[in-house]
Design a protein around this motif. Structure first.
Motif, PDB file in Angstrom:
ATOM      1  N   ASP A 158      23.295  44.537  27.984  1.00  0.00           N
ATOM      2  CA  ASP A 158      22.540  45.643  27.379  1.00  0.00           C
ATOM      3  C   ASP A 158      22.941  46.975  28.024  1.00  0.00           C
ATOM      4  N   SER A 196      22.606  54.073  24.881  1.00  0.00           N
ATOM      5  CA  SER A 196      23.556  55.035  24.328  1.00  0.00           C
ATOM      6  C   SER A 196      22.817  55.994  23.405  1.00  0.00           C
ATOM      7  N   ARG A 203      23.007  58.160  20.334  1.00  0.00           N
ATOM      8  CA  ARG A 203      23.915  58.126  19.191  1.00  0.00           C
ATOM      9  C   ARG A 203      24.200  59.489  18.582  1.00  0.00           C
ATOM     10  N   LEU A 211      16.607  53.121  11.649  1.00  0.00           N
ATOM     11  CA  LEU A 211      17.641  53.064  12.681  1.00  0.00           C
ATOM     12  C   LEU A 211      17.756  51.656  13.280  1.00  0.00           C
ATOM     13  N   LEU A 212      16.627  51.013  13.508  1.00  0.00           N
ATOM     14  CA  LEU A 212      16.657  49.664  14.074  1.00  0.00           C
ATOM     15  C   LEU A 212      17.292  48.659  13.114  1.00  0.00           C
ATOM     16  N   GLN A 213      17.105  48.865  11.830  1.00  0.00           N
ATOM     17  CA  GLN A 213      17.685  47.964  10.845  1.00  0.00           C
ATOM     18  C   GLN A 213      19.220  48.061  10.818  1.00  0.00           C
ATOM     19  N   GLN A 214      19.737  49.165  11.314  1.00  0.00           N
ATOM     20  CA  GLN A 214      21.187  49.349  11.331  1.00  0.00           C
ATOM     21  C   GLN A 214      21.831  48.718  12.573  1.00  0.00           C
ATOM     22  N   CYS A 215      21.023  48.247  13.511  1.00  0.00           N
ATOM     23  CA  CYS A 215      21.550  47.691  14.753  1.00  0.00           C
ATOM     24  C   CYS A 215      21.915  46.203  14.568  1.00  0.00           C
ATOM     25  N   SER A 216      22.990  45.807  15.206  1.00  0.00           N
ATOM     26  CA  SER A 216      23.377  44.385  15.220  1.00  0.00           C
ATOM     27  C   SER A 216      23.466  43.923  16.671  1.00  0.00           C
ATOM     28  N   LEU A 217      22.817  42.832  16.990  1.00  0.00           N
ATOM     29  CA  LEU A 217      22.765  42.323  18.360  1.00  0.00           C
ATOM     30  C   LEU A 217      23.982  41.456  18.665  1.00  0.00           C
TER      31      LEU A 217
END
Length: 232
Positions: free
Chosen positions: A22, A25, A27, A10-16
């Motif tokens: 901040d 949410s 999901r 899941l973290l790998q799918q996040c884009s900052l």
């Protein structure tokens, strides 16, 4: 470990976003607002245990429909699920370490288990038989079915008779447990007549607190015809 791997994916799918504030949410719902229901749906495959025994569920459902003091209902629930601290259970937990301590304090002939204490002991069996004869033949259960009441009480078609018998059964089990404890911890001698008197009085008081007394019924009637003394 699997949860950690899921979190990594899941973290790998996040884009900052550098210039954005901040925020939190959730999901799993379109609104992004956390709900307990959505959380349960998300993790229920990890939380589910072995399936419940259908027979025990049915017995417990009969029990929870009876009106009696909360501690008595909880005691009944513990009996149904074999969660009473009898000597065999204490031995398994390491509380008792000497096998000689496993003997039933009432009959001093067999190992104390819940099954033995409820009806297998020659002393408690006398109490159960006396209670069974006190109730009378209007219950539609055999003696063995009465001793294992919540597994068989569905055979009793009359709701009020089933309720009265359930309270009497709980009072019998409770008083036998108290007498057993008195013999162990206070070195008292078991009294048949005293135990029966306490069963009759306790069940009367519990029913009187939650149910309507029948017409022209009193404690004297209760001692003779218990199934006719209360109404739903």
């Amino acid at each position: 470990m699997a949860l950690v791997q899921d979190l990594t994916v899941l973290l790998q799918q996040c884009s900052l976003r550098v210039h954005a504030s901040d925020s939190f949410s959730w999901r799993d719902v379109s609104s992004g607002v956390f709900t307990v229901k959505s959380c349960y749906e998300r993790f229920k495959t990890y939380l589910s245990g072995p399936p419940l025994n259908a027979g025990l569920v049915k017995e417990a459902s009969y029990l929870w429909n009876v009106k009696a003091p909360a501690k008595i209902l909880f005691f009944g629930w513990r009996i149904i699920h074999n969660r009473i601290a009898t000597k065999d259970q204490l031995f398994k937990r390491g509380v008792l370490v000497d096998v000689n301590d496993l003997m039933c304090v009432l009959c001093m002939k067999k190992e104390e288990t819940l099954l033995h204490l409820i009806g297998g002991c020659e002393i408690t069996s006398r109490i159960w038989r006396r209670v069974f004869h006190w109730i009378g033949h209007g219950l539609e259960l055999s003696f063995d079915e009465f001793v294992g009441f919540f597994a068989s009480c569905g055979k009793v078609k009359s709701l009020i008779k089933r309720t009265i018998a359930a309270v009497i059964w709980l009072a019998t089990a409770w008083c036998l447990w108290l007498k057993r404890n008195a013999c162990i911890f206070r070195k008292e001698l078991f009294s048949f007549s005293e135990c029966m008197s306490e069963i009759i009085l306790s069940s009367w008081n519990w029913l009187l607190s939650f149910y309507k007394l029948g017409v022209l019924c009193n404690y004297h009637t209760w001692n003779i015809l218990p199934l006719l003394c209360f109404e739903c």
